[in-house]
Design an enzyme around this catalytic site. Structure first.
Site, PDB file in Angstrom:
ATOM      1  N   ASP A 679       7.062  -4.303  -3.139  1.00  0.00           N
ATOM      2  CA  ASP A 679       6.187  -3.188  -3.469  1.00  0.00           C
ATOM      3  C   ASP A 679       6.406  -2.749  -4.921  1.00  0.00           C
ATOM      4  OD1 ASP A 679       4.329  -1.107  -2.547  1.00  0.00           O
ATOM      5  OD2 ASP A 679       5.995   0.256  -2.975  1.00  0.00           O
ATOM      6  N   GLU A 704       3.849  -6.999  -5.932  1.00  0.00           N
ATOM      7  CA  GLU A 704       2.630  -6.240  -6.198  1.00  0.00           C
ATOM      8  C   GLU A 704       2.704  -5.665  -7.601  1.00  0.00           C
ATOM      9  OE1 GLU A 704       0.376  -2.227  -4.566  1.00  0.00           O
ATOM     10  OE2 GLU A 704       2.515  -2.284  -4.896  1.00  0.00           O
ATOM     11  N   SER A 708      -4.317  -1.487 -14.263  1.00  0.00           N
ATOM     12  CA  SER A 708      -5.761  -1.437 -14.430  1.00  0.00           C
ATOM     13  C   SER A 708      -6.268  -2.568 -15.316  1.00  0.00           C
ATOM     14  CB  SER A 708      -6.138  -0.090 -15.034  1.00  0.00           C
ATOM     15  OG  SER A 708      -7.533  -0.050 -15.236  1.00  0.00           O
ATOM     16  N   ASP A 787      -4.055  -0.588   0.584  1.00  0.00           N
ATOM     17  CA  ASP A 787      -4.312   0.463  -0.407  1.00  0.00           C
ATOM     18  C   ASP A 787      -5.766   0.434  -0.881  1.00  0.00           C
ATOM     19  OD1 ASP A 787      -1.807   1.654  -0.624  1.00  0.00           O
ATOM     20  OD2 ASP A 787      -1.089   0.065  -1.955  1.00  0.00           O
TER      21      ASP A 787
END
Lengths: 900, 533
Positions: A679, A704, A708, A787
């Protein structure tokens, strides 16, 4: 030159604070003397007192030039240039120096019987100080070195508890000058031994016994680790009291009194005897002194007159030489020399400073040829005590050129103060470490017991180096937008045989994300999932990703608290193990969702901030990164981005990494996980992930790294190289030990599908534009997760176009991941067909993709020459060549062919 | 040889016999400096140590010292001792300062420098480009970017080695100064030119060194101005931070003709670059003066092209033109221009920098391709030649010796086994040859690696540096950048540095016991050596 560095201890404590592995095991490791801050204010005056005045007049200086200059109390080495007299002062500097004085004394431990079962243990110390006894007990049956808190009735008044395992009790001053504390022992309790270390609050130093806690056994069978006191067998062995940063003293232990205990105590305590033991200790106290140096040019003789003044007590000898020709080599100047000067081994001159009349120190004057470049010196207090300035010789430059007289060296010295600016203080730190290495090198040769320190310091330095290099690397990488293309990287991996690596698994993996954002709600998710095991296997999945298993502050599991507590809203640890077993049985590997970036605390610190951990990994605030103000961590700065809802773990700490590695290995073994989904790996350096992967040896691992994409005026840019570069950099930092979710591909698919801009799906080089185009074997492609989709929908895949997404990722290289919600939806059969095609045609993470078309309304590609696909409303037919293409799967705006 | 003992209060002198002395001391540090090779000095505050004198009988000087090897950083093996004294530098990126005088990747460089400092690297090499500093107009210098870098280097506590580059570099895109390029457009003859008329615009032709082509000044005058400006602007750093200055002697800073105008066509041995106006007229004059006017009309007609194998045409083949009288005529002339260029630049520099006490350096190329051919054509096209098979480097080394200039030799990372057999190349033997030539004339050699990564590089470098005979006391590793700090490479580099420094984590058992070793100082022949017994 042989000098005793004066700041060794300071460096030491500085480093040790960062480095000392403060494990959860409650045994106290030694801490070094923590002397007062490095730049203690020096109130010393830069005064040329009258006696110097007269002396210098004799040397031809105009006395009108003397002005007493007062350096105000300041935290820095003071460089004063007073305009009124600066015309011939060429150097003026007040060097703060620290002199370490050693106080010697003893620690004693006395066990005394008061009544039958009432015994008293006294611990005392003969050196003045703010002594604290830091102690705890072991109970009968305890194993290991952990401490427990003593029963209430044992705690002397004035004690206070440290967490749940120790007590601190201050020592009181006795009339005869010693400091002592007495603990009443009630032998009816099941206390087996009493453990303590002695702490000096003044210096912050911990005093231990032979590198371990002092341990006073109260029953017979306390295991002897060499640190027992008063135990019969220990008598011969008890030797040295070590306080690691201190110089080891040769010592013996005197057993002064020994008497048989009464025989009617309980059987286990039969051997308990009164005893008294003493151990010599020494404590170092730093005195702040200063050395002021003023150099001025004598206009008549063109000599440089240097006055050295210090408030150091006792005889001070200046051991000096002069510098010529730009080097800082010591050379002997020509005569005349000052009074009381002798030549030392043709290498240096020794001049004893004159005592000041008022007894506050000494001074001396040196008249030197104006052509010399500088004066180097160190101070000698006695045979064994030498002072230098921060590991270097004192250096007084005489600039022969008339320009900028008080600059250079003086300025350089003053820049070394930690408070001037950040840049410099950082370099100060560098210097510090360097000095420390040097000092240790000298020191170590005297004291082999300190070797552990050297090692630690070296490790520290290596770590620091690694961190700096990683920083430099990441910046260089981002400013040099070149990436060696996949072809090179993959060429060696292109071999036909299957090689398992944690970054790729077998290369033929297909992932299933086995939960969504709501899965915790039933409280029995593991059991529900078990039932689907055989179905998932028959669909063709090879790897299943399970939700985070640990106790968590949030029900979904991403705010872990006690990492070793695997009872969660998804089910109990036994259900988890059972689930893993069931999936193994059907041939599916299982990934654990490891949340390593942050961890929720159990306790508040004294400021009410939650940053102290409990459970088996009872870390304190040193495990928390220092740069998130909300959590007041005392660790290092974060090596990545911060997740702001919980304390971010400082992975640069050895003890943290060690614990995490242990935990991962434990999960592999205990639960049976085959690998990891990691994570929020943006939060810490990928190099640490490599470390974890090396330790836990997963079959498959994926991180992960979600940030952006780049947009201009709300429109996604065509070129997302910077975005995928960041992900590739992360993978690279793990040395390819873990793959990463291909967020780039998902983002580009969004734009392409939503706005009918399928041209986006080919990068300028005709390759896939996501991570999969650059490093396919490490790209885990996906279109949705818990998510982005599910009930959170932070970044939902264009609705209704999911099958185009799957047609893309399930035919393309990379390791595709399918979201649970999509499998068990209307898309079930279409996904199943694509999965079976992928397996049938043996497409894998390194398959070769040739983009045939990337236009406004259609994207088409041929993969490994055996599968053709198109997505988008536009028309495409695979080329009619030697191949015979037949349609394998077809759906809304997508079509997949295979060659037969 | 100088041995100094640091900080030991317990030094004691035990036994003094004819030729044996037992000293109980520890090697805190051992400094072997090149200058004072026969001096043994012990420094200690121990009083009884004052009486120490070491008597050397010419027959046998043997001094047995008990060394407690508790110092973790140094091991007393003969090789490592020399190795440990080699100063290690690392080159900064070529584009450290951009052509508009900004410092590129400042943060990365700062972090990188700190890492290197901690690692024990001695200093940093900074390429300073003419095209950046004197960009706009003749005599208008802007050193600001480089000054900023020097300041960082100083603050971090590293040494600085400045490389004054009078060439341009395609890779970071730094050319010659704008005003020089403008002159070059109007007067193309200032650039090296090959027989096809292609110009090499990254460096001025050797033939214009003393021709006032640059706004009435000769390139050498401009060079002198540049050096003097550098000296005065950086005067505060000279000697303390700046401990070396390298003069750019040609393309990529190396003393050679740009015989491979473009790196891509490396397959051949390169071509002669003697076709600019000034070269041709010099050749013509030379031919006429030697009585062979016809030889002065152009370069060799039978030399192979860039992409041709050197032995594919007759010039370089055995018994080919290069061995003929014409060959000797042409090659002597061609190489003399190179030699005199080196002499000009180095004399200008050594007079400009005289008295600052900072050593000057110049860099040679390692032209190892095709050097198994008898003609060694790569050397010939680059301008290295000597008649009758004599040492082709002798004249150059002499120039270096005359100007007390150190020589930088690159390619210390290259090993023969990793060269492709077709290239008939032997970097190792060429390197050995160069080292010997330098040693003969007492030119100090500094090492560099080739800038492209090669397999087995670090091992090879250590091998080269170990060679105490060559006396390489400074090595510059090229070059800092993304690749340098990439995890794999940086790790390898760290190991390399530790191999040099013997900076090893002591293993536990080493730490536990104090080992006793005997060190013999001196030897029967009188030649100084240190060895462990």
């Amino acid at each position: 030159m042989s000098t005793v560095p004066i700041e060794f201890l300071l460096h030491h404590s500085h480093l040790r604070h960062n480095s000392r592995s403060y494990r959860g095991t409650r045994s106290f490791l030694p801490c070094s003397l923590n002397l007062r801050s490095r730049f203690t204010s020096s109130n010393k005056l830069l005064v040329l007192n009258s006696s110097i005045g007269s002396a210098t007049s004799a040397l031809g200086l105009r006395s009108s030039k003397y002005v007493a200059i007062r350096a105000s109390s300041s935290d820095t080495a003071v460089v004063e240039t007073s305009q009124s007299e600066s015309d011939d002062v060429i150097f003026k500097e007040n060097f703060p120096v620290q002199r370490i004085e050693k106080a010697e004394g003893k620690i004693y431990v006395r066990l005394k019987q008061v009544k039958e079962n009432d015994w008293e243990l006294s611990v005392g110390c003969s050196i003045p100080g703010k002594w604290i006894l830091h102690w705890g007990v072991s109970y009968v049956g305890d194993t290991g070195s952990e401490w427990d808190q003593p029963p209430e009735d044992m705690r002397p008044p004035g004690s206070f508890a440290i967490k749940d395992y120790a007590i601190e009790t201050p020592l009181e001053k006795l009339s005869e000058g010693d400091f002592e504390v007495t603990i009443k022992l009630n032998l009816e309790s099941s206390v087996a031994a009493l453990n303590f270390v002695l702490k000096d609050e003044e210096t912050g130093a911990w005093y231990q016994h032979k590198g371990r806690d002092f341990k006073v056994p109260l029953v017979d069978d306390v295991p002897d680790n060499g640190n027992l006191i008063g135990a019969k067998k220990g008598f011969g062995a008890i030797g040295q009291l070590s306080n690691i940063p201190l110089k080891q003293e040769k010592s013996g232990v005197e057993v002064e009194k020994e008497s048989k205990s009464s025989s009617d105590s309980t059987i286990e305590r039969k051997g308990l005897q009164e005893f008294y033991e003493e151990m010599p200790i020494s404590k170092r106290v730093a005195d702040d002194n200063s050395v002021s140096v003023t150099a001025r040019k004598c206009p008549e003789t063109s000599n440089n007159i240097v006055s050295v003044e210090t408030d150091l007590p006792g005889d001070v000898t200046v051991h000096w030489g002069v510098c010529k020709n730009g080097s800082k080599r010591w050379e002997i100047p020509s005569e005349p020399y000052p009074e009381e000067t002798s030549l030392f081994k043709n290498k240096a001159l020794r001049t004893r400073l004159q005592r000041k009349d008022d007894g506050t120190g000494s001074f001396g004057l040196f008249s030197l040829d104006g052509k010399l470049e500088g004066l180097c010196f160190v101070l000698k207090l006695n045979e064994n005590t030498w002072l230098n300035y921060r590991g270097e010789d004192f250096y007084v430059p005489f600039l022969t050129s008339s320009s900028s007289p008080v600059e250079t060296e003086a300025a350089q010295v003053s820049e070394h103060t930690p408070k001037t600016d950040k840049e410099v203080s950082a370099s100060g730190f560098t210097d510090e470490i360097i000095t420390e290495i040097r000092n240790l090198a000298i020191d170590i040769s005297h004291h082999k017991n300190q070797k552990t320190n050297v090692k630690e310091v070296q490790e520290n330095i290596l770590q620091e180096i690694e961190k700096l290099a990683a920083e430099a690397y990441s910046i260089f990488r981002s400013t040099t937008p070149t990436f060696t293309e996949e072809s090179i990287l993959e060429s060696e991996a292109e071999k036909p045989e299957i090689k398992i690596s944690s970054g790729t698994g077998s290369g033929f993996e297909i992932l299933c994300q086995g939960f969504n954002w709501e899965s915790h709600k039933s409280g029995r998710w593991y059991l529900e999932l078990q039932e689907k095991a055989s179905e998932l296997a028959s669909l063709g999945f090879t790897v299943l990703w399970l939700p985070p298993p640990t106790e968590s502050v949030s029900p979904e599991g991403y705010m872990p608290k006690d990492l070793y507590n695997l009872n969660s809203r998804y089910g109990t640890i036994d259900e988890l193990k059972d689930t893993v077993r069931k999936f193994h049985k059907v041939g599916i590997k299982v990934l654990g969702d490891a949340v390593l970036n942050h961890r929720c605390a159990h306790f508040k610190n004294q400021n009410g901030v939650w940053n102290l951990f409990g459970g088996r990994l009872n870390w304190d605030d040193r495990a928390v990164v220092a740069d998130d103000p909300h959590f007041q961590g005392r660790g290092n700065k974060s090596s990545g981005d911060n997740f702001h809802a919980a304390p971010n773990i400082d992975h640069s700490q050895d003890f943290v990494r060690k614990d995490i590695k242990e935990w991962l290995c434990w999960m592999r073994e205990e639960v049976g996980y085959d690998g990891w989904r990691l994570d929020f790996v943006r939060g810490f350096w990928g190099g640490y992930v490599k470390d974890y992967m090396d330790a836990s040896k997963p079959y498959f691992a994926v991180g992960e790294y979600w940030d952006s994409l780049s947009y201009t005026y709300g429109e996604m840019d065509y070129n997302q190289d910077a975005h995928r570069q960041r992900i590739v950099d992360w993978i690279n930092a793990t040395s390819g030990a873990a793959g990463a979710f291909d967020v780039t591909t998902k983002g580009i698919l969004h734009a392409a599908l939503q706005k009918c801009e399928y041209w986006r799906l080919s990068d300028p080089k005709g390759k896939p534009p996501g991570v999969v185009g650059w490093w396919p074997s490490r790209a885990v492609t996906f279109i949705e997760n818990h998510d982005t989709g599910s009930t959170q929908g932070h970044w939902r895949f264009p609705e209704g176009k999911e099958m185009q997404g799957y047609a893309y990722i399930l035919t393309h290289p990379g390791t595709p991941a399918v979201f649970f919600d999509h499998i068990f939806s209307d898309y079930h059969s279409e996904i199943a067909s694509l999965l079976s095609l992928r397996n049938r045609q043996k497409l894998h993470c390194r398959s070769e993709v040739n983009i045939d078309k990337s236009e406004r309304d259609v994207y088409a590609a041929i993969i490994d020459d055996k599968v053709a696909m198109k997505i988008g409303p536009g028309h495409y037919e695979p080329p009619n060549g030697s191949k015979n293409w037949s349609v394998a799967v077809e759906g809304r705006d997508y079509k997949v062919w295979e060659s037969s | 040889m100088e041995v100094s003992v640091i900080g030991n209060p317990q030094t004691r002198l035990c036994r003094a016999e004819l030729a044996y002395r037992e000293l109980g001391f520890r090697f805190g540090s051992v400094v072997i400096s090149g200058e004072s090779r026969n001096k043994v000095t012990f420094l200690s505050q121990s009083s009884n140590f004052k009486d120490l004198s070491i008597r050397c009988s010419s027959r046998s000087v043997k001094c047995e010292a008990v060394v407690s090897d508790g110092v973790p950083f140094l091991k007393s093996t003969p090789n490592s001792r020399w190795l440990a004294s080699v100063k290690l530098f690392v080159g900064l990126p070529l584009d450290t300062v951009s052509d508009c005088n900004n410092v590129n990747h400042l943060k990365a460089i700062t972090a990188g420098l700190k890492a290197l400092k901690l690692l024990g690297v001695e200093g940093i090499e900074l390429p300073i480009f003419w095209g950046v500093v004197e960009k706009e107009a003749s005599g208008k210098y802007d050193w600001s970017g480089y000054l900023a870098v020097a300041e960082i280097v100083k603050k971090v506590g590293l040494k600085l080695h400045a490389s004054l580059s009078f060439h341009g570099s395609k890779n970071p895109g730094i050319g010659l100064p704008d005003w020089v390029e403008k002159i070059g457009e109007a007067e193309p003859g200032v650039y090296f030119t090959d027989r096809y008329g292609q110009q090499y615009k990254e460096c001025l032709s050797f033939a214009v060194d003393d021709v006032p082509v640059l706004d009435g000044k000769t390139p050498m005058e401009v060079c002198r101005g540049f050096c003097e400006s550098f000296k005065s602007v950086f005067s505060d750093y000279m000697g303390n931070t700046i401990t070396g200055i390298t003069l750019g002697l040609g393309p990529d800073g190396e003393l050679r003709y740009p015989s491979h105008q473009h790196d891509v066509k490396r397959s051949g041995a390169g071509e002669f670059q003697c076709y600019d106006k000034h070269m041709l007229s010099a050749l013509k004059g030379y031919a006429e003066s030697t009585g062979n006017p016809l030889w002065g009309l152009g370069g060799p007609h039978d030399a192979p092209a860039y992409d041709q194998q050197p032995h594919s045409s007759s010039f370089f083949s055995d018994g080919g033109s290069w061995e003929s009288q014409y060959g000797d005529f042409f090659l002597s002339w061609y190489s003399s221009l190179l030699t005199s260029h080196a002499d000009r630049v180095l004399s200008v520099a050594s007079s400009a920098f005289s008295g600052i006490g900072v050593p000057l350096c110049g860099k040679l190329p390692l032209l190892h391709q095709w050097n198994k051919l008898r003609s060694q054509p790569s050397e010939l096209t680059a301008g290295f030649y000597s008649p009758n098979g004599q040492d082709r480097y002798e004249a150059i080394v002499e120039i270096f010796a005359k100007n007390s200039c150190r020589m930088i030799i690159p390619g210390m990372d290259l090993s023969d086994e990793h060269q492709s057999p077709e290239s008939l190349s032997s970097p190792e033997s060429l390197l050995a040859h160069l080292k010997t030539s330098c040693k003969k004339q007492r030119v100090v050699v500094s090492g560099q690696n080739s800038s492209a990564p090669v397999p087995g590089a670090f091992e090879r470098i250590v091998e080269n540096l170990k060679d105490e005979n060559a006396g390489i006391d400074l090595f510059t590793y090229q070059r800092m950048g993304a690749l340098f700090f990439s995890p794999e490479h940086f790790h390898a580099f760290t190991v390399f540095v530790r191999n040099l420094r013997q900076f090893e984590l002591t293993s536990d058992d080493q730490a536990a016991e104090v080992e006793t070793k005997t060190v013999n100082i001196g030897s029967g022949s009188g030649a100084p050596s240190l060895q462990t017994a």
